[in-house]
Design a protein around this motif. Structure first.
Motif, PDB file in Angstrom:
ATOM      1  N   VAL A 112       0.824  -1.203   0.000  1.00  0.00           N
ATOM      2  CA  VAL A 112       0.000   0.000   0.000  1.00  0.00           C
ATOM      3  C   VAL A 112       0.859   1.255   0.000  1.00  0.00           C
ATOM      4  O   VAL A 112       0.589   2.216  -0.738  1.00  0.00           O
ATOM      5  N   ASP A 113       1.937   1.254   0.799  1.00  0.00           N
ATOM      6  CA  ASP A 113       2.745   2.470   0.873  1.00  0.00           C
ATOM      7  C   ASP A 113       3.429   2.780  -0.452  1.00  0.00           C
ATOM      8  O   ASP A 113       3.628   3.947  -0.816  1.00  0.00           O
ATOM      9  N   GLU A 114       3.759   1.741  -1.213  1.00  0.00           N
ATOM     10  CA  GLU A 114       4.399   1.950  -2.517  1.00  0.00           C
ATOM     11  C   GLU A 114       3.441   2.614  -3.499  1.00  0.00           C
ATOM     12  O   GLU A 114       3.772   3.618  -4.152  1.00  0.00           O
ATOM     13  N   ALA A 115       2.236   2.045  -3.621  1.00  0.00           N
ATOM     14  CA  ALA A 115       1.256   2.623  -4.546  1.00  0.00           C
ATOM     15  C   ALA A 115       0.764   3.977  -4.048  1.00  0.00           C
ATOM     16  O   ALA A 115       0.512   4.892  -4.845  1.00  0.00           O
ATOM     17  N   ALA A 116       0.628   4.121  -2.733  1.00  0.00           N
ATOM     18  CA  ALA A 116       0.170   5.395  -2.174  1.00  0.00           C
ATOM     19  C   ALA A 116       1.163   6.511  -2.458  1.00  0.00           C
ATOM     20  O   ALA A 116       0.768   7.659  -2.701  1.00  0.00           O
ATOM     21  N   ALA A 117       2.451   6.198  -2.447  1.00  0.00           N
ATOM     22  CA  ALA A 117       3.457   7.215  -2.733  1.00  0.00           C
ATOM     23  C   ALA A 117       3.317   7.727  -4.165  1.00  0.00           C
ATOM     24  O   ALA A 117       3.461   8.926  -4.430  1.00  0.00           O
ATOM     25  N   ARG A 118       2.996   6.830  -5.090  1.00  0.00           N
ATOM     26  CA  ARG A 118       2.804   7.252  -6.484  1.00  0.00           C
ATOM     27  C   ARG A 118       1.557   8.117  -6.623  1.00  0.00           C
ATOM     28  O   ARG A 118       1.554   9.124  -7.343  1.00  0.00           O
ATOM     29  N   GLN A 127      -3.365  18.929  -6.896  1.00  0.00           N
ATOM     30  CA  GLN A 127      -3.966  19.590  -5.744  1.00  0.00           C
ATOM     31  C   GLN A 127      -5.499  19.561  -5.800  1.00  0.00           C
ATOM     32  O   GLN A 127      -6.164  20.606  -5.817  1.00  0.00           O
ATOM     33  N   PRO A 128      -6.082  18.372  -5.845  1.00  0.00           N
ATOM     34  CA  PRO A 128      -7.545  18.288  -5.949  1.00  0.00           C
ATOM     35  C   PRO A 128      -8.241  18.843  -4.716  1.00  0.00           C
ATOM     36  O   PRO A 128      -7.780  18.661  -3.584  1.00  0.00           O
ATOM     37  N   ASP A 129      -9.346  19.530  -4.962  1.00  0.00           N
ATOM     38  CA  ASP A 129     -10.183  20.001  -3.865  1.00  0.00           C
ATOM     39  C   ASP A 129     -11.103  18.896  -3.367  1.00  0.00           C
ATOM     40  O   ASP A 129     -11.442  18.848  -2.183  1.00  0.00           O
ATOM     41  N   VAL A 130     -11.510  18.024  -4.288  1.00  0.00           N
ATOM     42  CA  VAL A 130     -12.406  16.913  -3.976  1.00  0.00           C
ATOM     43  C   VAL A 130     -11.796  15.632  -4.523  1.00  0.00           C
ATOM     44  O   VAL A 130     -11.355  15.591  -5.679  1.00  0.00           O
ATOM     45  N   VAL A 131     -11.756  14.598  -3.697  1.00  0.00           N
ATOM     46  CA  VAL A 131     -11.269  13.279  -4.117  1.00  0.00           C
ATOM     47  C   VAL A 131     -12.383  12.261  -3.889  1.00  0.00           C
ATOM     48  O   VAL A 131     -13.031  12.260  -2.831  1.00  0.00           O
ATOM     49  N   LEU A 156      -3.710  10.424   0.871  1.00  0.00           N
ATOM     50  CA  LEU A 156      -4.242  11.648   1.458  1.00  0.00           C
ATOM     51  C   LEU A 156      -3.625  11.908   2.837  1.00  0.00           C
ATOM     52  O   LEU A 156      -3.402  13.060   3.214  1.00  0.00           O
ATOM     53  N   SER A 157      -3.332  10.841   3.560  1.00  0.00           N
ATOM     54  CA  SER A 157      -2.653  11.014   4.852  1.00  0.00           C
ATOM     55  C   SER A 157      -1.247  11.562   4.649  1.00  0.00           C
ATOM     56  O   SER A 157      -0.759  12.387   5.434  1.00  0.00           O
ATOM     57  N   LEU A 158      -0.597  11.112   3.584  1.00  0.00           N
ATOM     58  CA  LEU A 158       0.760  11.587   3.287  1.00  0.00           C
ATOM     59  C   LEU A 158       0.778  13.052   2.885  1.00  0.00           C
ATOM     60  O   LEU A 158       1.680  13.806   3.270  1.00  0.00           O
ATOM     61  N   THR A 159      -0.210  13.458   2.100  1.00  0.00           N
ATOM     62  CA  THR A 159      -0.198  14.805   1.538  1.00  0.00           C
ATOM     63  C   THR A 159      -0.944  15.811   2.392  1.00  0.00           C
ATOM     64  O   THR A 159      -0.667  17.012   2.316  1.00  0.00           O
ATOM     65  N   GLY A 160      -1.918  15.336   3.179  1.00  0.00           N
ATOM     66  CA  GLY A 160      -2.722  16.251   3.971  1.00  0.00           C
ATOM     67  C   GLY A 160      -3.551  17.197   3.136  1.00  0.00           C
ATOM     68  O   GLY A 160      -3.893  18.293   3.569  1.00  0.00           O
TER      69      GLY A 160
END
Length: 277
Positions: A112-118, A127-131, A156-160
């Motif tokens: 998960v962390d690998e794909a989440a980083a991408r 910089q989406p306002d809505v996901v 989203l946790s990584l980017t905030g």
């Protein structure tokens, strides 16, 4: 906000998921001038091949299927007015329990962390306002849908970032009608067995638990045509048999659960961008 457009990002598992689950909102918000970004996580190689050949059948070549489905996906995006298509390119994991789940490069086995980083790189870029993505059960338990939820929430946790985050769903009030129409058009549909209640997650939610109802009736024709662009996939055929009018009646409102919000927009709401404009 002034130096960039309002942006919607939808994270989906396979080619065609964008049309069935969020085709209406993608078309509607593109028409309203909102930038739309579609992230498709897998290549769809476990989909139907020529003459509806299934994985493992003679004539099913996952690589060839992936190429075909990419073309269909690009056509669907054109119909819906999607501004940006991003492909993560993981191998389609197939349905739960298939050998494809554990094949090298499958999305289901990717950390998960690998794909989440991408995905986080794409979130930082756009910089989406809505996901928008699936719920924790992937709406109906498909491993790639579950994984899409996991990597989206981790990214989203990584980017905030993202002012609002939604999970797709469907009102249970319409599931019975949906089943009747499926049977009418020759698709297989079994009513849930009450004796098996609690054995697995149910599809959709009670109406009162749905936070967001978006009317996309005016874009039913585009949603229908986007689904038709994925004509190689047999599971879509019964939708297309309905014709645009009945299809729009059934699929003209898209439902969501809001799971993150920084705007304070009151619930229930009828706009994913409520509080942002």
């Amino acid at each position: 906000m002034a130096d960039r457009p309002l942006t919607l990002m939808a994270v989906h598992a396979h080619p065609d998921d964008e049309a069935t689950g969020t085709g209406g909102v993608l078309a509607r918000y593109a028409a309203e001038g909102i930038r739309t970004v579609l992230v498709t996580c897998t290549d769809g190689g476990c989909g139907d091949g020529p003459e509806s050949a299934k994985p493992g059948d003679p004539g099913h070549d996952p690589a060839a299927v992936a190429v075909m489905r990419r073309g269909e996906l690009e056509a669907s995006c054109g119909v819906l007015g999607v501004g940006h298509l991003e492909l993560l390119g993981y191998a389609d994991s197939g349905m739960m329990g298939w050998s494809a789940n554990t094949a090298p490069g499958s999305f289901w086995t990717t950390p998960v962390d690998e794909a989440a980083a991408r995905l986080a790189e794409l979130i930082l870029r756009y910089q989406p306002d809505v996901v928008v993505t699936y719920d924790e059960n992937g709406f109906y338990g498909h491993p790639d849908h579950i994984q899409a939820n996991r990597i989206t929430m981790a990214a989203l946790s990584l980017t905030g970032m993202a002012s609002k985050v939604y999970w797709t769903t469907a009102p249970r009030s319409m599931m019975k009608e949906f089943g009747q129409i499926m049977r009418e058009f020759g698709a297989e549909w079994e009513e849930p067995d009450p004796s098996e209640a609690g054995e697995g997650p149910e599809i959709g939610l009670p109406d009162e638990e749905i936070t967001t109802w978006v009317d996309t009736t005016d874009f039913g024709s585009q949603k229908f045509d986007a689904l038709a662009a994925h004509a190689s996939q047999g599971e879509n055929i019964f939708f297309l048999r309905m014709g645009k009018e009945r299809f729009t009646q059934l699929m003209g409102v898209e439902a969501f659960v809001r799971v993150h919000d920084t705007t304070g927009a009151p619930l229930p709401e009828n706009d994913l961008f409520a509080g942002l404009r």
